[in-house]
Design a protein around this motif. Structure first.
Motif, PDB file in Angstrom:
ATOM      1  N   ARG A 162       6.449  -6.220  -7.368  1.00  0.00           N
ATOM      2  CA  ARG A 162       7.771  -5.805  -7.852  1.00  0.00           C
ATOM      3  C   ARG A 162       8.814  -6.911  -7.742  1.00  0.00           C
ATOM      4  O   ARG A 162       9.686  -7.040  -8.609  1.00  0.00           O
ATOM      5  N   ILE A 163       8.754  -7.718  -6.687  1.00  0.00           N
ATOM      6  CA  ILE A 163       9.812  -8.714  -6.460  1.00  0.00           C
ATOM      7  C   ILE A 163       9.803  -9.806  -7.524  1.00  0.00           C
ATOM      8  O   ILE A 163      10.848 -10.370  -7.857  1.00  0.00           O
ATOM      9  N   PHE A 201       3.355  -6.421 -12.879  1.00  0.00           N
ATOM     10  CA  PHE A 201       3.695  -5.224 -12.105  1.00  0.00           C
ATOM     11  C   PHE A 201       3.061  -3.990 -12.735  1.00  0.00           C
ATOM     12  O   PHE A 201       2.423  -3.175 -12.051  1.00  0.00           O
ATOM     13  N   GLU A 213      15.254  -2.196   1.300  1.00  0.00           N
ATOM     14  CA  GLU A 213      15.020  -0.771   1.530  1.00  0.00           C
ATOM     15  C   GLU A 213      16.295   0.005   1.827  1.00  0.00           C
ATOM     16  O   GLU A 213      16.448   1.151   1.414  1.00  0.00           O
ATOM     17  N   VAL A 227       0.321  -1.427 -11.068  1.00  0.00           N
ATOM     18  CA  VAL A 227       0.485   0.035 -11.053  1.00  0.00           C
ATOM     19  C   VAL A 227      -0.749   0.697 -11.681  1.00  0.00           C
ATOM     20  O   VAL A 227      -1.263   1.695 -11.173  1.00  0.00           O
ATOM     21  N   SER A 261      14.467   1.362  -3.817  1.00  0.00           N
ATOM     22  CA  SER A 261      13.021   1.267  -3.625  1.00  0.00           C
ATOM     23  C   SER A 261      12.419   2.649  -3.374  1.00  0.00           C
ATOM     24  O   SER A 261      11.342   2.972  -3.888  1.00  0.00           O
ATOM     25  N   TYR A 276      15.713  -4.411  -4.049  1.00  0.00           N
ATOM     26  CA  TYR A 276      14.438  -4.602  -3.332  1.00  0.00           C
ATOM     27  C   TYR A 276      14.590  -4.379  -1.832  1.00  0.00           C
ATOM     28  O   TYR A 276      13.608  -4.306  -1.102  1.00  0.00           O
ATOM     29  N   SER A 312      -1.135   0.064  -2.818  1.00  0.00           N
ATOM     30  CA  SER A 312       0.326   0.161  -2.811  1.00  0.00           C
ATOM     31  C   SER A 312       0.961  -1.198  -2.547  1.00  0.00           C
ATOM     32  O   SER A 312       1.966  -1.563  -3.158  1.00  0.00           O
ATOM     33  N   MET A 334       2.781   5.519   0.318  1.00  0.00           N
ATOM     34  CA  MET A 334       3.746   4.627  -0.321  1.00  0.00           C
ATOM     35  C   MET A 334       5.142   5.244  -0.359  1.00  0.00           C
ATOM     36  O   MET A 334       6.142   4.536  -0.273  1.00  0.00           O
ATOM     37  N   GLU A 379      -1.300   3.945   2.103  1.00  0.00           N
ATOM     38  CA  GLU A 379      -1.036   2.530   2.392  1.00  0.00           C
ATOM     39  C   GLU A 379      -2.267   1.783   2.897  1.00  0.00           C
ATOM     40  O   GLU A 379      -2.462   0.613   2.582  1.00  0.00           O
ATOM     41  N   MET A 428      10.980  -3.872   0.133  1.00  0.00           N
ATOM     42  CA  MET A 428       9.942  -3.017  -0.442  1.00  0.00           C
ATOM     43  C   MET A 428       8.555  -3.638  -0.289  1.00  0.00           C
ATOM     44  O   MET A 428       7.565  -2.928  -0.118  1.00  0.00           O
ATOM     45  N   GLY A 429       8.494  -4.953  -0.376  1.00  0.00           N
ATOM     46  CA  GLY A 429       7.198  -5.628  -0.292  1.00  0.00           C
ATOM     47  C   GLY A 429       7.349  -7.040   0.231  1.00  0.00           C
ATOM     48  O   GLY A 429       8.379  -7.378   0.818  1.00  0.00           O
ATOM     49  N   ILE A 430       6.309  -7.870   0.000  1.00  0.00           N
ATOM     50  CA  ILE A 430       6.194  -9.219   0.582  1.00  0.00           C
ATOM     51  C   ILE A 430       6.778  -9.258   1.998  1.00  0.00           C
ATOM     52  O   ILE A 430       7.574 -10.137   2.329  1.00  0.00           O
ATOM     53  N   ARG A 480       6.371   7.379  -7.799  1.00  0.00           N
ATOM     54  CA  ARG A 480       5.005   6.939  -8.088  1.00  0.00           C
ATOM     55  C   ARG A 480       3.975   8.054  -7.930  1.00  0.00           C
ATOM     56  O   ARG A 480       3.001   8.137  -8.682  1.00  0.00           O
ATOM     57  N   HIS A 512      -0.205   7.968   5.899  1.00  0.00           N
ATOM     58  CA  HIS A 512       0.876   6.995   5.731  1.00  0.00           C
ATOM     59  C   HIS A 512       0.861   6.552   4.274  1.00  0.00           C
ATOM     60  O   HIS A 512      -0.025   5.835   3.839  1.00  0.00           O
ATOM     61  N   GLN A 558      -3.601   0.573  -9.262  1.00  0.00           N
ATOM     62  CA  GLN A 558      -3.385   1.595  -8.226  1.00  0.00           C
ATOM     63  C   GLN A 558      -3.766   2.975  -8.761  1.00  0.00           C
ATOM     64  O   GLN A 558      -4.368   3.792  -8.056  1.00  0.00           O
ATOM     65  N   GLN A 559      -3.452   3.216 -10.022  1.00  0.00           N
ATOM     66  CA  GLN A 559      -3.717   4.525 -10.631  1.00  0.00           C
ATOM     67  C   GLN A 559      -5.218   4.825 -10.683  1.00  0.00           C
ATOM     68  O   GLN A 559      -5.619   5.982 -10.555  1.00  0.00           O
ATOM     69  N   TYR A 591      -2.421   5.814  -3.265  1.00  0.00           N
ATOM     70  CA  TYR A 591      -1.070   6.045  -2.734  1.00  0.00           C
ATOM     71  C   TYR A 591      -1.037   5.915  -1.214  1.00  0.00           C
ATOM     72  O   TYR A 591       0.019   5.890  -0.599  1.00  0.00           O
ATOM     73  N   VAL A 610       1.397  -3.299  -5.602  1.00  0.00           N
ATOM     74  CA  VAL A 610       2.506  -2.837  -6.431  1.00  0.00           C
ATOM     75  C   VAL A 610       3.839  -3.263  -5.814  1.00  0.00           C
ATOM     76  O   VAL A 610       4.713  -3.805  -6.495  1.00  0.00           O
ATOM     77  N   ARG A 611       3.982  -3.033  -4.523  1.00  0.00           N
ATOM     78  CA  ARG A 611       5.254  -3.360  -3.868  1.00  0.00           C
ATOM     79  C   ARG A 611       5.511  -4.865  -3.852  1.00  0.00           C
ATOM     80  O   ARG A 611       6.637  -5.319  -4.029  1.00  0.00           O
ATOM     81  N   ASP A 612       4.451  -5.641  -3.641  1.00  0.00           N
ATOM     82  CA  ASP A 612       4.611  -7.101  -3.664  1.00  0.00           C
ATOM     83  C   ASP A 612       4.951  -7.596  -5.074  1.00  0.00           C
ATOM     84  O   ASP A 612       5.841  -8.433  -5.261  1.00  0.00           O
TER      85      ASP A 612
END
Lengths: 591, 591
Positions: free
Chosen positions: A429-430, A400, B417, A404, B422, B415, A422, B256, A417, A256-258, B429, B254, A407-408, A415, A425-427
């Motif tokens: 999450r882990i 996290f 995909e 979010v 995810s 995490y 985004s 999220m 990329e 999802m991220g990183i 979102r 593109h 981002q909002q 939203y 948020v995705r990073d």
């Protein structure tokens, strides 16, 4: 494209106003005067802004690619890694005996915040290496230390930690990877490890894997595992690289991220390994690094939130939309900037008050680690053991949530990329998952740490809160806004702990049903304590003629946290007091 | 690969036990006996499980691609869309005069939950068309309705809503797109619209864009805009497709998540448009669809959470890790399933109690819309106007949070995909952002809906709560577990409303500083009311010899919500009562 500037003033405030590091008796802290630490942070900030921030989106976009057994990191990572090595950024708090700069861990943590904000995925290569360095440093033989540490301090060689297997995540007792003793004293390691960060990549000459495995004669379950050093390339007696070891990356995960961090499936096929520490005591070796590793993840939680916050603020200042309810703030323009709107302001204050509180909490935690390591302070060691799951679990959950929220602020543009919100948020999450998922942190806190040493650490924590409140009771500037809310929160936490004690014997599920709530109420109480202390420090600095705008903002931000977030302890307590009945009411089949 | 099965029992419970639809006097509801609705849900469930669920990951992975002005949807979308048309799933609640099946909106909403759970992105093509259908149905001339509606009911033609422009999102008064009157009565539309869902794609023969633009003579700001029908292909008098209109997709974003939904930049370059409704009254035409569109997004919030929850449950049952603290639950296996652990159970109960409560709330909302439309019930119309921002804002915030919780149950595997957890998070979102970002919902609730008609709708809401509590006061099965918590929550919400009234005149920022908290406390109160009503209905069904396991689980899940989530109203009230001071304390420059 997201921006980032290191929060040097805020870091300096924590080090010098809150922790008063240069007046501390901890060995090595006398060097940490404001001029020195400020210069380090400024310099790290330049690297972060100029070098690492632009690579963050590149890493996300390109990810890591496995081709013919080799993992290619994203464009620019290799050059940046080289620059980090040359700038000495890999060795700040490492042992001078092995080429390190010998700075306190606190400094390593503070700089790591800066680099994690700028590029969390990139910073993991060095972070993992530091973890492996610490394990070898604590448990290696002199020969092992001499062989591996200098190259790991410089990050010519990087490190990994291999715990997880397909069938075992949290429950390491289910581990299957085997270590067979060889005639020469080494072991042949066979098995599959998954989710191995930096397991294979092109940034370093060699990769030193630390691998948990079962050697013959060990007890079943978690108590029988041992820790091994398994280099990608075996090291010749003269220190040069020898044969390629039988360890290969089978896959790079699509996550999802990183994306810039290579998360690998590692296949050990009779790979040569060397016992690290005592046979069958692998978990003990792992646990000594746990506080540091988990603090590092808790740090990522607020570091990514800080970067996201900076971009939320920038957008809120720039984006014109609607009019302030109190009258036009930008009458010459077509609309007012978002930042005039109270609900946007609320969100920014949520973010700011969390990040600054978490920074103080984390760096205080790093300071406790220094007191433990450099002074042998057992009370500090006990306190950080208690608080580690809180730093990790609470701060990554909230970090996290705040990413979010950032981002909002960007609305629909958040939203998309290409705008980078985004990715934060995705990073972020882990961090809630790895290094022990947050549910496991809550279990560690309630099931283990509360009872540690007959409850002494948690009693010491309560006593510390009480003492602070009592000592400052005469200060009218602190009383209503800071001390009373803190007292209320402290009472809530104590009531929850008492509830656990009262129900634990009757119903083992009761405490565990409230574990995540307890983790969060502890987190709020700790940030509340930090804010009360920071307010005190800020008033003192104001009295001494410090930067008025900065210090008043600090106090106002603290007031916000105390009035709008700290009261969450009451809700958590209410939940905890409902016990296990509602949580465990359904038979598993009824879900 | 994620699984999904339509929650037919739960849907039936809401329709027949809670809402008692077939005994309702709403025209068209007499058809809705349990046999009929059950058959519809079963059939929709088959389509969802067999056709749409497998395409969800495909859509996420492939996304939509713009090539030579044409947008290609993911593999399989075209065939699936055709199957949905042929199965009659696009026309359930449409007007029979135009080929619809004439079912109540409630049925359309319930079925839409099933399809949104299975494949949120895919379902948007039909969902957007339904929105545009409703606008033309409500505001079109007879000729316009005859020209467009039959093809939109069948989804041979799809629809879009064009509001946002690069410089204007929430603040539509900043709109620049122009409409110039032409000699033949049409308008030439010129401008750029962004974030247009289904703006261009290959699923339909024609796309009917509804476009907000400025025609000459309109007031400045939001009051001067008009709404236009701009077909991709002009329609000949005989209904056949004519010339290609001057509207093109400039880009596919593109994003999220919801990759399967084509989010387009639409360029109007003197495109031919036809006025829909009255000149300069475009916003009024938009507002009539707002309740329905926002309810649809609130529905997505819990629908995606439902799908994520089902997969969290499946994993928690299957994944063996650790042992139950109360003794081995699976002694023959190497470990117990995750579902034995209290913190996992807590998370699953959080998810279950939210989703089931939100389903009841949303379908009650749909029922209010039917009462308004089919009976002309003004009180129902006022109530749904009040509650729409709550359904949209609260449920999408919580729906996202619950999707994150479901992902967390999967640990590290969540995490990755390929496991699909995810995607639920990334898809969920957007629902917090589009159709009015949740901060705007909170503003609508506090700044507009509370004061609507002198506060009558909110007073009616409080009176309804009070009446329910009073009417059931004699039921000991409801009293402690349901009525008392509901009473407490209701008091908190009323206190917050009173606080706003008291401070509004003195400080316009005060209410807005608490708007998101108020939205959330209203959401909890509504779900609390739903759970109390569902508990009552479940006890009645139990007394009548209904499915014991299902009904007892329903009551236990409600008890969980009442005891662990409803008390959040107190925290929100405490925050609201701090007013605007802390929120607005910092000058903008201090962030």
């Amino acid at each position: 494209m997201p921006v980032y500037a290191a929060p040097v003033k805020d870091l300096q405030f924590v080090l010098h106003n809150l922790l008063e590091v240069s007046q501390s008796e901890v060995p090595g802290y006398h060097e940490l005067d404001a001029g020195f630490t400020g210069a380090v942070f400024e310099e790290a900030g330049k690297v972060a802004t100029d070098l690492l921030t632009p690579l963050n989106a590149v890493g996300d976009h390109e990810g890591c690619v496995l081709e013919n057994g080799v993992v290619r990191t994203p464009t620019g990572f290799k050059a940046a890694f080289k620059a980090m090595q040359e700038g000495g950024w890999t060795s700040l708090d490492c042992d001078p005996d092995y080429g390190g700069q010998g700075l306190p861990y606190l400094m390593g943590a503070a700089v790591s915040e800066i680099f994690s904000s700028a590029n969390m995925a990139f910073n993991m290569y060095q972070g993992l290496t530091h973890g492996a360095y610490s394990a070898i440093h604590a448990h290696g033989t002199e020969a092992q230390k001499a062989t591996y540490l200098p190259k790991m301090v410089s990050c010519d060689w990087t490190g990994t930690m291999n715990l997880t297997e397909p069938q075992c995540g949290t429950d390491l007792g289910l581990m299957r990877t085997k270590a067979e003793p060889q005639a020469d004293g080494s072991y042949a390691i066979t098995g599959t490890k998954i989710f191995i960060s930096a397991g294979e990549h092109d940034l370093a000459e060699n990769i030193i894997h630390l691998v948990l495995a079962r050697a013959p004669g060990g007890a079943p379950g978690i108590r029988g595992v041992s820790l091994f050093i398994v280099p990608k390339f075996l090291v010749n007696p003269d220190g040069s690289l020898g044969a390629r070891n039988k360890v290969t990356a089978g896959k790079v995960e699509h996550k999802m991220g990183i994306h810039g961090s290579a998360t690998c499936v590692m296949n050990y096929d009779g790979a040569t390994g060397f016992l690290l520490g005592d046979l069958h005591k692998g978990m003990r070796a792992m646990f000594t690094m746990m506080n540091e590793a988990r603090l590092g993840v808790g740090l990522q939680g607020y570091a990514v939130a800080e970067a996201a916050f900076q971009n939320a603020v920038a957008y809120a200042r720039e984006r014109l939309q609607g009019r302030a309810v109190t009258g036009d703030a930008n009458p010459a323009g077509p609309a007012d900037p978002l930042i005039v709107h109270p609900d946007i302001r609320r969100s920014l204050m949520d973010q700011k008050s969390f990040v600054e509180g978490a920074r103080a909490f984390t760096l205080w935690g790093a300071h406790l680690i220094d007191r433990s390591r450099r002074q042998g302070d057992a009370a500090a060691e006990a306190m950080i053991s208690l608080l580690t799951p809180v730093i990790k679990g609470f701060q990554t959950d909230k970090g996290f949530e705040m990413a979010v929220a950032a981002q909002q602020v960007w609305g629909g543009h958040g939203y998309i990329e290409a705008n980078g919100m985004s990715q934060f948020v995705r990073d972020a999450r882990i961090a809630m998952i790895y290094e022990g998922a947050n549910g496991v942190q809550a279990l560690d806190l309630v099931g283990r740490k509360l009872a540690l040493d007959g409850g002494k650490p948690v009693m010491a924590f309560f006593a510390m809160m009480k003492a602070f409140i009592k000592d400052n009771d005469g200060d009218p500037r602190l009383k209503a806004d800071f001390l009373l809310p803190l007292k209320k929160a402290s009472k809530d936490v104590q009531a929850a702990a008492m509830h656990f004690l009262g129900t634990a014997a009757k119903d083992p599920n009761a405490a565990l049903s409230g574990s995540t709530d307890f983790l969060h109420m502890m987190g709020h109480a700790c940030l509340g304590l930090m804010w009360a202390r920071m307010a005190k420090a800020a008033y003192a600095a104001l009295d001494a003629g410090g930067d008025t705008a900065f210090l008043e903002a600090k106090i106002a931000t603290g007031r916000y946290y105390m009035s709008r977030h700290l009261p969450a302890t009451a809700l958590h307590l209410a939940r905890i007091e409902t016990g296990a009945a509602a949580v465990m009411a359904l038979p598993a089949a009824a879900f």
